[in-house]
Design an enzyme around this catalytic site. Structure first.
Site, short mmCIF file in Angstrom:
data_model
loop_
_atom_site.label_atom_id
_atom_site.label_comp_id
_atom_site.label_asym_id
_atom_site.label_seq_id
_atom_site.Cartn_x
_atom_site.Cartn_y
_atom_site.Cartn_z
NE ARG A 54 -11.98 -16.47 66.70
CZ ARG A 54 -11.94 -16.64 68.15
NH1 ARG A 54 -13.06 -16.35 69.05
NH2 ARG A 54 -10.82 -17.03 68.84
N GLY A 55 -12.40 -20.03 66.74
CA GLY A 55 -12.14 -20.62 67.97
C GLY A 55 -12.46 -22.15 67.87
CB ALA A 56 -10.51 -24.85 69.25
NE ARG A 94 -9.77 -21.08 60.49
CZ ARG A 94 -9.72 -20.16 61.62
NH1 ARG A 94 -10.76 -19.94 62.08
NH2 ARG A 94 -8.56 -20.04 62.00
CD GLN A 207 -7.72 -14.10 66.21
OE1 GLN A 207 -6.78 -13.25 66.20
NE2 GLN A 207 -7.98 -15.00 65.26
CG ASP A 248 -6.36 -23.38 67.49
OD1 ASP A 248 -7.58 -22.89 67.48
OD2 ASP A 248 -5.56 -22.63 68.04
CG ASN A 258 -3.44 -21.55 71.41
OD1 ASN A 258 -4.50 -21.23 71.18
ND2 ASN A 258 -2.92 -20.22 71.94
CE LYS A 259 -5.41 -17.41 65.96
NZ LYS A 259 -5.51 -17.93 64.60
O1 MRU Z 1 -7.98 -18.47 64.20
P1 MRU Z 1 -8.91 -18.56 65.27
O2 MRU Z 1 -9.23 -17.38 66.04
O3 MRU Z 1 -10.14 -19.60 65.22
O4 MRU Z 1 -8.00 -19.16 66.32
C1 MRU Z 1 -8.32 -19.97 67.27
C2 MRU Z 1 -8.14 -19.54 68.59
O5 MRU Z 1 -9.02 -18.42 69.10
C3 MRU Z 1 -6.86 -19.63 69.38
O6 MRU Z 1 -5.84 -20.13 69.01
C4 MRU Z 1 -7.14 -19.82 70.70
O7 MRU Z 1 -6.26 -19.60 71.69
C5 MRU Z 1 -7.59 -21.36 70.88
S1 MRU Z 1 -9.08 -21.50 70.44
C6 MRU Z 1 -9.70 -22.09 71.71
#
Ligand code: MRU
Length: 378
Positions: A54-56, A94, A207, A248, A258-259
């Site tokens: 996970r994570g962009a 996603r 996370q 993201d 973002n999250k």
């Molecule tokens: O749902 P996720 O864990 O894939 O979400 C993405 C993230 O980890 C965050 O939003 C993060 O701050 C940006 S991704 C580099």
């Protein structure tokens, strides 16, 4: 990135068999460090959707390698049609992170250079590797640029530790290496500048508590875990010098997705005159959308809110209910922080104001990007 003193990336082709892609299963962290091998496009779609990765940045790299696995599976006679279907399933895995669609499109563009399926497969592999290498390198450069901000704050504090608040995990686990929000922090550690990180827990997937606190510990960076509602209070007490979060998706006008919960941190930061920075590689920019509110926001299962899985103090894995069985929950995974609340965007090319003209000045080649998607034509 370091785990028990050994350097790892978050994704890599198995050196013994390049038809297998290795990932770290992030669902198991922080308790178990498990390397999983992924051998088909379908398995990679599952790994992205169910958040083994996970994570962009990392899901962009995973989609790149996933498209390469799809190319290995594609029959010569119907190669392009097979790849078009694979591309759609990666895009849908996603929906919010821009890096994912960007990587899929980049593989399609690379493969379009040759009519020969064998050459297309070779192009898919080399492009997936380039995407991963670039992701790591761009994050490293984000660290160099972001370090200047930390140095300035440190000077004003006469060398006292700089207190950084971060949300979710935009660390090396969210990218191929270094991370975006964490890259300036790791650069500070390298240069001997003292820092301390407030880590938002980041409900419901946690996370922050499961990943960011763990990776900062692995890297030897001082950090303190806080619940999601604590940041505003700490800002009022003067205990946050700046906020750095990841992203993201970021519109070319500077709105940031973002999250979930990032927006509330930005509001609190504005009210308390705390600088609020967003760190991102250019692969996170959406060059088409003007308004962040148009970005699709993923909604995940209510189970993630109602239950919690972890190890008990005896080391047994358990899932517990956090609410009554009859409770229903809404699980919005991301929110939109408008550009007006953001101090600056830290990119691989430098720090830029979150506004259209400044962003385009830094990325002049981006004017035409995103307008024509090869995939739309397939
Ligand atoms: O749902 P996720 O864990 O894939 O979400 C993405 C993230 O980890 C965050 O939003 C993060 O701050 C940006 S991704 C580099």
């Amino acid at each position: 990135m370091n785990y028990n003193g050994t350097h790892y990336r978050t994704i890599w082709p198995d050196p013994q068999d390049k038809r297998q892609i290795c990932i770290i299963d992030q669902r198991k962290l922080p308790h178990d460090f498990i390397v999983e091998k992924v051998g088909t496009a379908e398995q990679m779609v599952t790994a992205i959707r169910d958040m083994h990765v996970r994570g962009a940045g990392l899901i962009g790299a995973a989609a790149g390698f996933g498209m390469y696995l799809a190319a290995l599976q594609a029959p010569d006679a119907s190669f392009d049609a097979f790849m078009a279907i694979a591309a759609k399933s990666f895009d849908a895995s996603r929906p919010t992170a821009r890096n994912l669609m960007w990587a899929v499109e980049r593989i399609l563009q690379a493969m379009a250079q040759s009519p020969d399926p064998a050459e297309k497969r070779a192009m898919a592999y080399s492009t997936a590797c380039t995407i991963a290498d670039e992701d790591a390198e761009f994050c490293r450069r984000i660290g160099e640029h972001g370090l200047k901000i930390l140095e300035e704050i440190s000077r004003k504090k006469n060398g006292a530790p700089v207190n950084i608040l971060t949300h979710c995990n935009a660390g090396w686990l969210a990218f191929v290496d270094h991370g975006s929000a964490t890259a300036p922090i790791y650069a500070a550690r390298e240069s001997g500048l003292p820092v301390h990180v407030w880590v938002d827990e980041t409900r419901p997937w946690n996370q922050g508590s499961r990943l960011t606190a763990w990776e900062l510990y692995q890297e030897g960076v001082a950090n303190t875990l806080i619940c999601d509602n604590t940041g505003g209070h700490l800002m009022q007490l003067g205990q946050v010098d700046l906020v750095i979060v990841g992203a993201d998706r970021v519109t070319h006008t500077g709105d940031v997705v973002n999250k979930i919960g990032t927006y509330l941190k930005a509001l609190a930061a504005k009210d308390n005159n705390v600088p609020f920075f967003v760190a991102l590689p250019s692969s996170t920019f959406d060059w088409k959308l003007d308004n962040g509110m148009e970005i699709p926001i993923e909604q995940r299962s209510e189970e993630e809110i109602i239950t919690l899985t972890g190890k008990d103090t005896q080391g047994e894995l358990r899932t517990v209910l956090l609410a009554g069985k009859e409770t229903r929950a809404a699980n919005y995974s991301f929110d939109v922080t408008p550009a007006r609340l953001i101090t600056g965007l830290i990119t691989e090319r430098g720090i830029v104001k979150p506004e259209r003209s400044s962003i385009h000045q830094l990325f002049p080649e981006a004017g035409h990007l995103g307008r024509t998607r090869l995939q739309d034509k397939l």
